[in-house]
Design an enzyme around this catalytic site. Structure first.
Site, PDB file in Angstrom:
ATOM      1  N   CYS A 147     -95.565  45.733  56.090  1.00  0.00           N
ATOM      2  CA  CYS A 147     -96.802  46.017  56.499  1.00  0.00           C
ATOM      3  C   CYS A 147     -97.566  45.165  57.444  1.00  0.00           C
ATOM      4  O   CYS A 147     -97.260  44.011  57.772  1.00  0.00           O
ATOM      5  CB  CYS A 147     -97.853  46.233  55.237  1.00  0.00           C
ATOM      6  SG  CYS A 147     -97.052  46.888  53.829  1.00  0.00           S
TER       7      CYS A 147
ATOM      8  N   ARG B  79     -92.518  45.798  63.166  1.00  0.00           N
ATOM      9  CA  ARG B  79     -92.326  45.278  61.898  1.00  0.00           C
ATOM     10  C   ARG B  79     -91.530  46.293  60.783  1.00  0.00           C
ATOM     11  O   ARG B  79     -91.130  45.952  59.740  1.00  0.00           O
ATOM     12  CB  ARG B  79     -93.529  44.652  61.194  1.00  0.00           C
ATOM     13  CG  ARG B  79     -94.162  43.751  62.128  1.00  0.00           C
ATOM     14  CD  ARG B  79     -95.613  43.509  61.625  1.00  0.00           C
ATOM     15  NE  ARG B  79     -95.687  43.042  60.379  1.00  0.00           N
ATOM     16  CZ  ARG B  79     -95.820  41.520  60.189  1.00  0.00           C
ATOM     17  NH1 ARG B  79     -95.914  40.908  60.916  1.00  0.00           N
ATOM     18  NH2 ARG B  79     -96.104  41.284  58.859  1.00  0.00           N
TER      19      ARG B  79
ATOM     20  N   TRP C 239     -95.282  49.773  54.625  1.00  0.00           N
ATOM     21  CA  TRP C 239     -93.841  49.873  54.489  1.00  0.00           C
ATOM     22  C   TRP C 239     -93.849  49.917  52.830  1.00  0.00           C
ATOM     23  O   TRP C 239     -94.207  48.830  51.976  1.00  0.00           O
ATOM     24  CB  TRP C 239     -93.241  48.481  55.066  1.00  0.00           C
ATOM     25  CG  TRP C 239     -91.604  48.714  54.713  1.00  0.00           C
ATOM     26  CD1 TRP C 239     -90.716  49.176  55.581  1.00  0.00           C
ATOM     27  CD2 TRP C 239     -90.850  47.965  53.707  1.00  0.00           C
ATOM     28  NE1 TRP C 239     -89.473  49.196  55.119  1.00  0.00           N
ATOM     29  CE2 TRP C 239     -89.555  48.292  53.733  1.00  0.00           C
ATOM     30  CE3 TRP C 239     -91.357  47.421  52.434  1.00  0.00           C
ATOM     31  CZ2 TRP C 239     -88.601  48.099  53.064  1.00  0.00           C
ATOM     32  CZ3 TRP C 239     -90.170  47.118  51.610  1.00  0.00           C
ATOM     33  CH2 TRP C 239     -88.768  47.346  51.761  1.00  0.00           C
TER      34      TRP C 239
ATOM     35  N   ASN D 152    -101.045  43.571  52.894  1.00  0.00           N
ATOM     36  CA  ASN D 152     -99.557  43.195  53.184  1.00  0.00           C
ATOM     37  C   ASN D 152     -99.385  42.526  51.985  1.00  0.00           C
ATOM     38  O   ASN D 152     -99.815  41.274  51.666  1.00  0.00           O
ATOM     39  CB  ASN D 152     -99.411  42.881  54.602  1.00  0.00           C
ATOM     40  CG  ASN D 152     -98.148  42.228  54.696  1.00  0.00           C
ATOM     41  OD1 ASN D 152     -97.075  42.464  53.773  1.00  0.00           O
ATOM     42  ND2 ASN D 152     -97.924  41.265  55.863  1.00  0.00           N
ATOM     43  N   GLY D 153     -98.031  42.564  51.309  1.00  0.00           N
ATOM     44  CA  GLY D 153     -97.694  41.922  50.404  1.00  0.00           C
ATOM     45  C   GLY D 153     -97.531  42.647  49.023  1.00  0.00           C
ATOM     46  O   GLY D 153     -97.553  44.122  49.076  1.00  0.00           O
TER      47      GLY D 153
ATOM     48  N   GLU E   8     -71.489  40.301  60.597  1.00  0.00           N
ATOM     49  CA  GLU E   8     -72.636  40.963  61.655  1.00  0.00           C
ATOM     50  C   GLU E   8     -72.427  42.104  62.125  1.00  0.00           C
ATOM     51  O   GLU E   8     -73.365  43.100  62.099  1.00  0.00           O
ATOM     52  CB  GLU E   8     -72.920  39.729  62.661  1.00  0.00           C
ATOM     53  CG  GLU E   8     -74.167  40.135  63.567  1.00  0.00           C
ATOM     54  CD  GLU E   8     -75.251  40.169  62.983  1.00  0.00           C
ATOM     55  OE1 GLU E   8     -75.698  40.076  61.818  1.00  0.00           O
ATOM     56  OE2 GLU E   8     -76.315  40.452  63.782  1.00  0.00           O
TER      57      GLU E   8
ATOM     58  N   LYS F  91     -74.853  45.129  61.527  1.00  0.00           N
ATOM     59  CA  LYS F  91     -75.704  45.879  62.498  1.00  0.00           C
ATOM     60  C   LYS F  91     -75.351  47.289  62.526  1.00  0.00           C
ATOM     61  O   LYS F  91     -76.461  48.289  62.787  1.00  0.00           O
ATOM     62  CB  LYS F  91     -75.357  45.529  63.859  1.00  0.00           C
ATOM     63  CG  LYS F  91     -75.432  44.271  64.670  1.00  0.00           C
ATOM     64  CD  LYS F  91     -77.241  44.210  64.676  1.00  0.00           C
ATOM     65  CE  LYS F  91     -77.987  43.518  63.521  1.00  0.00           C
ATOM     66  NZ  LYS F  91     -78.198  42.369  63.342  1.00  0.00           N
TER      67      LYS F  91
ATOM     68  N   GLU G  99     -77.073  49.292  59.585  1.00  0.00           N
ATOM     69  CA  GLU G  99     -78.676  49.367  59.648  1.00  0.00           C
ATOM     70  C   GLU G  99     -78.965  50.407  60.692  1.00  0.00           C
ATOM     71  O   GLU G  99     -80.245  50.939  60.406  1.00  0.00           O
ATOM     72  CB  GLU G  99     -79.069  47.871  60.619  1.00  0.00           C
ATOM     73  CG  GLU G  99     -79.073  46.715  59.223  1.00  0.00           C
ATOM     74  CD  GLU G  99     -80.047  45.648  60.216  1.00  0.00           C
ATOM     75  OE1 GLU G  99     -79.251  45.020  61.323  1.00  0.00           O
ATOM     76  OE2 GLU G  99     -80.604  44.993  59.938  1.00  0.00           O
TER      77      GLU G  99
ATOM     78  N   HIS H  21     -56.528  41.621  48.490  1.00  0.00           N
ATOM     79  CA  HIS H  21     -57.106  41.496  47.114  1.00  0.00           C
ATOM     80  C   HIS H  21     -58.209  42.517  46.715  1.00  0.00           C
ATOM     81  O   HIS H  21     -58.750  42.431  45.778  1.00  0.00           O
ATOM     82  CB  HIS H  21     -57.998  40.115  47.060  1.00  0.00           C
ATOM     83  CG  HIS H  21     -57.003  38.933  47.594  1.00  0.00           C
ATOM     84  ND1 HIS H  21     -55.909  38.520  46.791  1.00  0.00           N
ATOM     85  CD2 HIS H  21     -56.789  38.482  48.533  1.00  0.00           C
ATOM     86  CE1 HIS H  21     -55.156  37.647  47.270  1.00  0.00           C
ATOM     87  NE2 HIS H  21     -55.883  37.545  48.729  1.00  0.00           N
TER      88      HIS H  21
ATOM     89  N   LYS I  86     -88.935  44.554  60.104  1.00  0.00           N
ATOM     90  CA  LYS I  86     -88.552  43.534  60.994  1.00  0.00           C
ATOM     91  C   LYS I  86     -89.054  42.276  60.262  1.00  0.00           C
ATOM     92  O   LYS I  86     -88.218  41.062  60.441  1.00  0.00           O
ATOM     93  CB  LYS I  86     -89.466  43.242  62.314  1.00  0.00           C
ATOM     94  CG  LYS I  86     -89.101  42.269  63.520  1.00  0.00           C
ATOM     95  CD  LYS I  86     -87.629  42.718  63.856  1.00  0.00           C
ATOM     96  CE  LYS I  86     -87.305  41.556  64.716  1.00  0.00           C
ATOM     97  NZ  LYS I  86     -85.688  41.645  65.057  1.00  0.00           N
TER      98      LYS I  86
HETATM   99  C1  F6R Z   1     -80.815  42.371  60.467  1.00  0.00           C
HETATM  100  C2  F6R Z   1     -82.154  41.730  60.431  1.00  0.00           C
HETATM  101  C3  F6R Z   1     -82.208  40.858  58.979  1.00  0.00           C
HETATM  102  C4  F6R Z   1     -82.810  39.704  59.222  1.00  0.00           C
HETATM  103  C5  F6R Z   1     -83.368  39.313  57.976  1.00  0.00           C
HETATM  104  C6  F6R Z   1     -83.895  37.824  57.813  1.00  0.00           C
HETATM  105  O1  F6R Z   1     -80.651  42.891  61.905  1.00  0.00           O
HETATM  106  O2  F6R Z   1     -82.577  41.425  61.244  1.00  0.00           O
HETATM  107  O3  F6R Z   1     -81.184  41.393  58.361  1.00  0.00           O
HETATM  108  O4  F6R Z   1     -81.962  38.946  59.698  1.00  0.00           O
HETATM  109  O5  F6R Z   1     -84.289  40.116  57.442  1.00  0.00           O
HETATM  110  O6  F6R Z   1     -85.201  37.762  58.682  1.00  0.00           O
HETATM  111  P1  F6R Z   1     -85.518  36.371  59.408  1.00  0.00           P
HETATM  112  O7  F6R Z   1     -84.301  35.940  60.323  1.00  0.00           O
HETATM  113  O8  F6R Z   1     -86.768  36.851  60.169  1.00  0.00           O
HETATM  114  O9  F6R Z   1     -85.964  35.363  58.249  1.00  0.00           O
END
Ligand code: F6R
Length: 609
Positions: free
Chosen positions: A2, A27, A74, A98-99, A482, A486, A489, A505, A604
């Protein structure tokens, strides 16, 4: 997650609130809304979906007023519907939040028993009713807010406007971030400073438990109260944010722009830590290296967690320091055993991730030293840790982290190198060679980016798949993790990554003709072993795509392709192959036609649990 905007001005605020919300879009959100006070009434517009839907509503049904609040939601409690979108309001008061209010059900039941009718499924609506009841009982807006937040458990940042007080805006925070922006003739609230940057250069980061009362009289004034209701002065900060970063420039998406910025951001991060000429590390170690370091703990979430997994290989191999890596969301609840001389490092792009922040506070409370590696200088994590180091990635707007991840890798690698040098695990020559390898990284990453057409073609092929497997060994394993994260996502294709040695395994049971395998396989110490694993998968019919610098590598498969990458050092490969998997994810999503920069359901900045 949010996003909150509040403005108290002499000018109309409706359009500018939407403008501010657009800078919080990154975000992640699924509905939006705005409320202003004018002509002794609360004017409110809300909509499901993207901000454009709200803009369209405002065009046909405008609002007026010189004080107002706005929100990108969100969804946590209740679907992302019009009814659940913020602001929530009664006739007297409107609130954005927010929260998460953790005790909302208890509060809601009590309010329902008193005969109140709820309009939404949100936890936020209890806040509105509690403030409203206090106002109805004759309390001032300030006291109504104070009395209400005392009843709340959980995390919140709130911005509140009052029908009968059009010269008043109140903000308050506990757990979730809130920034106050100050001009002579206007005051602002924002979930981050970035959102306020075009309007003001002067900001104040509200601290845990703070409430700010903002008023318009002959002048614009504000007072900040701490959690104990004492007036406090908080430091004002001069903003120095690159507004240009908010543009995509020639790129079709922020994510692509941020992938292409990596040669620069890697160089900026490296040169903020080392002196290129003398090949020495410039920063003081955040750890007391003269003490016998027994253990480093790296704690984080998501992509940042994978940066930590990579760093485990470095701290243990380069510096011979035991390194434990934890997911913050698990760490904070599992009663971890800590020694007071454990070094705890928290890694986060946003510096606002609630689990990472809670884990840091837990560790601090147990008397350990804390170090944060963050990309946002004024973030909660940077301010809460004993020491912090900045990644120099610049604002990252695409929800999927790219340049912040590689900048984290750079910082972690330098810290491992510094410890290795101090502990004399690496001799002078090895340290110099490592420096040279690191200095080559930005150029090698730009070589990867010089020809993205192969990633584009592979992306087209992968966009047809339903499931994709990634494998890697050693430091290529976190790269594989990773890559899978990616890809899922932003393309919504199911992808998982495994340590290549683990295939037998269990995961090898997933292999069939329809499940492409992407192997991270530079010709390094682990290559022969990974090559055998690739053979085993190809023998079971999977389409095979190998990211490698060994152009001659071949397996007998019905579909096989090498994606050839530049030859580099072991540390260089970590960056090169990461950049490659980022590009593969990007082009796969592009061909699937998904929303690359704001993928569904993702945020984000994860400011709720
Ligand atoms: C993936 C991504 C998330 C963040 C995670 C932690 O692309 O961006 O997995 O890495 O939410 O976020 P931060 O690094 O801001 O603590």
């Amino acid at each position: 997650m949010c996003g909150i905007i509040g403005i108290l001005s002499n000018e109309q605020v409706g359009g500018r609130i939407i403008d501010g919300l657009s800078r919080l879009e990154y975000r992640g959100y699924d509905s939006a809304g705005v409320a202003t006070i004018d002509q002794r009434a609360i004017q409110r517009r809300r909509s499901e979906g993207k901000l454009q839907a709200l803009r369209d509503i405002l065009e046909s049904d405008p609002i007026s007023g010189t004080v107002g609040i706005g929100h990108t939601r969100w969804a946590t409690h209740g679907l992302p519907t019009h009814q659940n979108a913020h602001p929530h309001a009664t006739d007297r008061v409107a609130v954005v939040h927010n929260g998460i209010i953790e005790n909302y059900q208890l509060l809601k039941n009590a309010l329902i028993n008193q005969g109140l009718v709820f309009q939404s499924e949100t936890d936020t609506e209890v806040v509105v009713h509690l403030i409203d009841q206090a106002l109805k009982a004759g309390k001032s807006p300030e006291n109504a807010v104070r009395e209400t937040i005392e009843k709340l458990e959980g995390a919140f940042a709130l911005a509140i406007v009052f029908k009968d007080n059009p010269d008043l805006l109140i903000g308050t925070r506990r757990g979730s971030p809130l920034v106050l922006g100050i001009n002579d003739d206007e005051l602002f609230l924002g979930s981050d400073a970035w959102a306020l940057a075009p309007w003001t250069k002067k900001v104040c980061y509200l601290e845990e438990g703070d409430t700010v009362i903002m008023q318009r009289g002959a002048e614009f004034t504000y007072e900040i109260y701490d959690a104990g209701n004492q007036i406090v002065k908080r430091p004002l900060k001069e903003l120095n944010l690159a507004i240009g970063a908010a543009n995509k420039g020639k790129y079709s998406h922020f994510m692509l722009k941020e992938i292409f910025e990596q040669p620069q951001t890697l160089s900026d991060t490296l040169l903020s830590l080392v002196d290129e000429q003398s090949k020495t590390i410039q920063i003081e170690s955040p750890f007391d290296l003269s003490n016998k370091i027994l253990r480093i703990r790296l704690i984080s979430c998501g992509t940042s967690y994978y940066a930590c997994l990579m760093a485990k290989y470095w701290f243990e191999k380069m510096a011979h320091i035991l390194c434990e890596v934890d997911l913050a969301s698990e760490f904070r609840y599992r009663d971890p055993v800590l020694n007071s001389d454990d070094i705890c490092v928290f890694v986060s792009q946003s510096g606002e991730t609630i689990d990472t922040l809670a884990a840091l506070n837990l560790v601090k409370g147990m008397g350990c030293q804390t170090v944060a590696i963050v990309n946002v200088p004024e973030s909660s994590l940077a301010r809460a840790a004993h020491k912090h180091i900045l990644t120099m990635a610049g604002p990252e707007i695409g929800v999927a982290s790219t340049k912040a991840f590689t900048a984290q890798l750079m910082v972690l690698n330098i810290l491992a190198l510094q410890a290795a040098e101090f502990r004399k695990v690496m001799d002078k020559e090895a340290v110099l060679k490592h420096f040279t390898d690191l200095l080559h990284v930005p150029k090698q990453v730009s070589q990867v980016l010089q020809n993205v057409s192969e990633f584009d073609k592979l992306g087209l092929r992968l966009s047809q798949a339903r499931d994709i497997l990634f494998i890697g060994r050693g430091t290529n394993y976190p790269v594989a993790l990773e890559g899978a994260l990616k890809l899922k996502e932003i393309s919504y294709i199911h992808a998982e990554a495994h340590a290549a040695g683990e295939l037998k395994h269990g995961p090898i049971a997933l292999i069939d003709k329809l499940t492409p395998l992407i192997a991270i396989a530079p010709n390094d110490a682990w290559f022969e072993k990974t090559a055998s694993n690739i053979q085993e998968v190809s023998a079971r019919g999977a389409p095979i795509f190998v990211l490698t610098d060994d152009h001659s590598f071949k397996v007998n498969a019905h579909e096989f392709q090498n994606i050839c990458l530049p030859k580099s050092s072991s540390v260089g490969n970590c960056f090169i192959y990461t950049c490659a998997v980022q590009c593969i994810a990007y082009y796969t999503a592009l061909h699937k036609g998904t929303d690359v920069d704001q993928p569904r359901n993702l945020a984000k900045s994860v400011t709720v649990e």
